[in-house]
Motif scaffolding. Sequence first.
Motif, PDB file in Angstrom:
ATOM      1  N   THR A  68       0.865  -1.164   0.000  1.00  0.00           N
ATOM      2  CA  THR A  68       0.000   0.000   0.000  1.00  0.00           C
ATOM      3  C   THR A  68       0.905   1.218   0.000  1.00  0.00           C
ATOM      4  N   ASN A  70       0.716   5.324  -0.392  1.00  0.00           N
ATOM      5  CA  ASN A  70      -0.196   6.471  -0.372  1.00  0.00           C
ATOM      6  C   ASN A  70      -1.657   6.017  -0.440  1.00  0.00           C
ATOM      7  N   ASN A  71      -1.998   5.033   0.355  1.00  0.00           N
ATOM      8  CA  ASN A  71      -3.346   4.465   0.444  1.00  0.00           C
ATOM      9  C   ASN A  71      -3.825   3.818  -0.853  1.00  0.00           C
ATOM     10  N   GLU A  72      -2.931   3.538  -1.777  1.00  0.00           N
ATOM     11  CA  GLU A  72      -3.264   2.871  -3.028  1.00  0.00           C
ATOM     12  C   GLU A  72      -2.640   1.477  -3.032  1.00  0.00           C
ATOM     13  N   PRO A  73      -3.451   0.427  -3.270  1.00  0.00           N
ATOM     14  CA  PRO A  73      -2.882  -0.918  -3.334  1.00  0.00           C
ATOM     15  C   PRO A  73      -2.065  -1.107  -4.612  1.00  0.00           C
ATOM     16  N   ASN A  99       4.182  -0.652   4.230  1.00  0.00           N
ATOM     17  CA  ASN A  99       3.076  -1.570   4.478  1.00  0.00           C
ATOM     18  C   ASN A  99       3.048  -2.545   3.306  1.00  0.00           C
TER      19      ASN A  99
END
Length: 165
Positions: A68, A70-73, A99
Amino acid sequence: MTTDELLLQTLHHTTLTEELRDSEIEVLAGVVTLQRYKAGEVIIEPGRNPLAESLMILAEGEAEIQATVNNEPMTLQLNKQGDLASIIGFVGGKGTNINARVEVKKDGAVLLLERAKLESLLDRHPAIVYYVMRGLVRYMHGVARRKNAETEEMSNYFYKMHGRY
């Protein structure tokens, strides 16, 4: 194939050693270790990263990285000898918060290059460290270019641009 043969063959198949002579690759081989894994094993996962400061170089098998950013998978497949993983942890230091999850998809092996062991070569073999880091930058640039091309292709598909879809 012996462990030493696999180790040297893998180092010859990675961008890290493109500018090194055989004698320098042998010096580098002295500071990497080979670790074998079975399909289904999780090497790294959020909250548990025993290899936080080690660069992983795929020697055999296949692995998948799910991260992940910047909150993008994001998903990245490692399936070619010489593919790299755990790059940000290797260059980022203790303050880096990653992460990510690395799972082995097909039995195999990876070479582990600990940052401290690479740095131990600075006094005696500074050119090796310099050229390895140049190779690491080239590898990351290639990954970024491929991901950008994939994004552009998906955008063209969704918006029916450039007449290919």
